[in-house]
Design a protein around this motif. Sequence first.
Motif, PDB file in Angstrom:
ATOM      1  N   ILE A  13      42.929  32.312  37.591  1.00  0.00           N
ATOM      2  CA  ILE A  13      42.684  33.641  37.034  1.00  0.00           C
ATOM      3  C   ILE A  13      44.007  34.230  36.557  1.00  0.00           C
ATOM      4  O   ILE A  13      45.034  34.099  37.226  1.00  0.00           O
ATOM      5  N   PRO A  14      44.037  34.880  35.387  1.00  0.00           N
ATOM      6  CA  PRO A  14      45.287  35.456  34.867  1.00  0.00           C
ATOM      7  C   PRO A  14      46.004  36.317  35.900  1.00  0.00           C
ATOM      8  O   PRO A  14      45.367  37.053  36.669  1.00  0.00           O
ATOM      9  N   ALA A  15      47.321  36.250  35.904  1.00  0.00           N
ATOM     10  CA  ALA A  15      48.128  36.902  36.937  1.00  0.00           C
ATOM     11  C   ALA A  15      48.019  38.419  36.894  1.00  0.00           C
ATOM     12  O   ALA A  15      48.265  39.087  37.908  1.00  0.00           O
ATOM     13  N   HIS A  16      47.682  39.003  35.733  1.00  0.00           N
ATOM     14  CA  HIS A  16      47.627  40.468  35.644  1.00  0.00           C
ATOM     15  C   HIS A  16      46.357  41.048  36.254  1.00  0.00           C
ATOM     16  O   HIS A  16      46.198  42.275  36.305  1.00  0.00           O
ATOM     17  N   ILE A  17      45.453  40.208  36.746  1.00  0.00           N
ATOM     18  CA  ILE A  17      44.200  40.659  37.341  1.00  0.00           C
ATOM     19  C   ILE A  17      44.331  40.712  38.858  1.00  0.00           C
ATOM     20  O   ILE A  17      44.733  39.724  39.490  1.00  0.00           O
ATOM     21  N   ASP A  18      44.018  41.871  39.458  1.00  0.00           N
ATOM     22  CA  ASP A  18      43.952  42.017  40.915  1.00  0.00           C
ATOM     23  C   ASP A  18      42.619  41.442  41.369  1.00  0.00           C
ATOM     24  O   ASP A  18      41.571  42.088  41.229  1.00  0.00           O
ATOM     25  N   GLN A  19      42.653  40.243  41.926  1.00  0.00           N
ATOM     26  CA  GLN A  19      41.407  39.559  42.246  1.00  0.00           C
ATOM     27  C   GLN A  19      40.597  40.277  43.322  1.00  0.00           C
ATOM     28  O   GLN A  19      39.375  40.153  43.374  1.00  0.00           O
ATOM     29  N   GLY A  20      41.261  41.040  44.166  1.00  0.00           N
ATOM     30  CA  GLY A  20      40.543  41.777  45.197  1.00  0.00           C
ATOM     31  C   GLY A  20      39.759  42.957  44.655  1.00  0.00           C
ATOM     32  O   GLY A  20      38.912  43.516  45.352  1.00  0.00           O
ATOM     33  N   ALA A  21      40.056  43.356  43.424  1.00  0.00           N
ATOM     34  CA  ALA A  21      39.388  44.514  42.834  1.00  0.00           C
ATOM     35  C   ALA A  21      38.374  44.128  41.761  1.00  0.00           C
ATOM     36  O   ALA A  21      37.885  44.983  41.032  1.00  0.00           O
ATOM     37  N   LEU A  22      38.066  42.851  41.654  1.00  0.00           N
ATOM     38  CA  LEU A  22      37.111  42.421  40.630  1.00  0.00           C
ATOM     39  C   LEU A  22      35.726  42.983  40.919  1.00  0.00           C
ATOM     40  O   LEU A  22      35.289  43.024  42.071  1.00  0.00           O
ATOM     41  N   PRO A  23      35.004  43.418  39.894  1.00  0.00           N
ATOM     42  CA  PRO A  23      33.638  43.923  40.106  1.00  0.00           C
ATOM     43  C   PRO A  23      32.686  42.791  40.446  1.00  0.00           C
ATOM     44  O   PRO A  23      32.924  41.627  40.107  1.00  0.00           O
ATOM     45  N   LYS A  54      42.903  37.718  28.169  1.00  0.00           N
ATOM     46  CA  LYS A  54      43.760  38.899  28.072  1.00  0.00           C
ATOM     47  C   LYS A  54      43.052  40.193  28.477  1.00  0.00           C
ATOM     48  O   LYS A  54      43.652  41.271  28.446  1.00  0.00           O
ATOM     49  N   ALA A  55      41.778  40.120  28.835  1.00  0.00           N
ATOM     50  CA  ALA A  55      41.036  41.316  29.232  1.00  0.00           C
ATOM     51  C   ALA A  55      41.660  41.939  30.479  1.00  0.00           C
ATOM     52  O   ALA A  55      42.102  41.238  31.391  1.00  0.00           O
ATOM     53  N   ARG A  56      41.686  43.260  30.527  1.00  0.00           N
ATOM     54  CA  ARG A  56      42.220  43.969  31.682  1.00  0.00           C
ATOM     55  C   ARG A  56      41.123  44.208  32.711  1.00  0.00           C
ATOM     56  O   ARG A  56      39.931  44.171  32.402  1.00  0.00           O
ATOM     57  N   LEU A  57      41.572  44.516  33.946  1.00  0.00           N
ATOM     58  CA  LEU A  57      40.622  44.757  35.024  1.00  0.00           C
ATOM     59  C   LEU A  57      39.713  45.938  34.688  1.00  0.00           C
ATOM     60  O   LEU A  57      38.504  45.899  34.950  1.00  0.00           O
TER      61      LEU A  57
END
Length: 400
Positions: A13-23, A54-57
């Motif tokens: 998963i892209p590094a700019h994504i906080d995986q703990g906050a994924l919907p 490149k999508a943001r959280l």
Amino acid sequence: MTRGRNRKFNPNIPAHIDQGALPQGIYWSENRWFIYEPHPEGGRPLKRTVAFAKARLSELHAIIELRQKGEMRGTLGYVCDRFEESSEFKELSAGTQKGYRECAAEAKGFVLSDGSLLGDVPVAKLRVPAIQRVVEVLATGRKAKGKLPALEPRSSKANHVMRYLRRTFNWGIRFGLCENNPAQGVREVREAKEFRMPRPDVYLAMLAFVRDRATRKAHTAGSVSPYLPAVMVLAYNVRLRGIEVTTLTDAHHHEDGIRTNRRKGSRDNVTAWNDDMRWAWDWLVAYRKERMAAHGRPVQLLAERRRLIVSQSGTPLTKSALDSAWQRAIHMAMREGVIAEEDRFALHGLKHRGVTDTEGNFGDVQDSSGHTSDKTVRRYAHQVPHVRPPKLPASEVGGE
């Protein structure tokens, strides 16, 4: 916003994504974000691409919220997805379906100036200028800025996406999924000439390379698919596209030459035999016989159903398998210094080379290529015309 359950860390998963906050309900695979949708006929859930790397959280949360509100119906992405499930789409050739899926992904994942995705915009809100701007950006490219990812200029892809959207919206109108076609009236961009035709010495070097490597045991270091030399010879001499090579059958073998099975409205012709073509045809027939016998496959009785080129397992060679085999071979040749990286050429470039090397006048060249349009012939025939000077001598115009 809905927070997702605790997930295992996914290093892809892209590094700019906080995986703990994924919907909840959104997943990552193959460089894109997707969701599952119920199958309209009660089958297994369908996988739907909704965003790219490149999508943001915040954008991922917005996508899920829109879906929960039921606002996805009528969007560009919704219409594209329904078109893919239609009988009209299923009637298309496998190659066209693949191309349309790529265009759909390109359109749905296009990031607009406000950071939203084109796929989430209702079709009713789109107009011709909006689609025209999308086509222009795809054609000319753009630099990364804020929420906008960088895009490489691809004029051909821009036109493909525009034609796909035009057809999809027309389908949507017929089935009541949208009321207008915002791609109708959009102007195509001028495409760059990217034929990637090999020079004669590069073609011969590549042919010698694959002939040598085709003799090695399959799936060993340095080996290439054994049918590649024969494919190169036929693509060049008969001036065929890759799909036209793979779909040759015994019915195309004539006493005086090979009859073509051209696509895209081109005229068929018969190319007279030469030694290279006879070698290629006879080798492929022998290879087919050996491979089919090794795997106990039955022989088709009708000549038009006996495909000339088969895979190692004795099944008809697909265009995608040929493309993969060619890419492996061309990359290997570049790594080993057989051809320079700037000399890399596409398999389709062999048709350009064959048309260019055809002797005779313009009519002879057109007959050989099968093209009905003079403009298309000139795209394939790259030879520089040799002409004679005017007849008036210099002495008559004041020369010495």
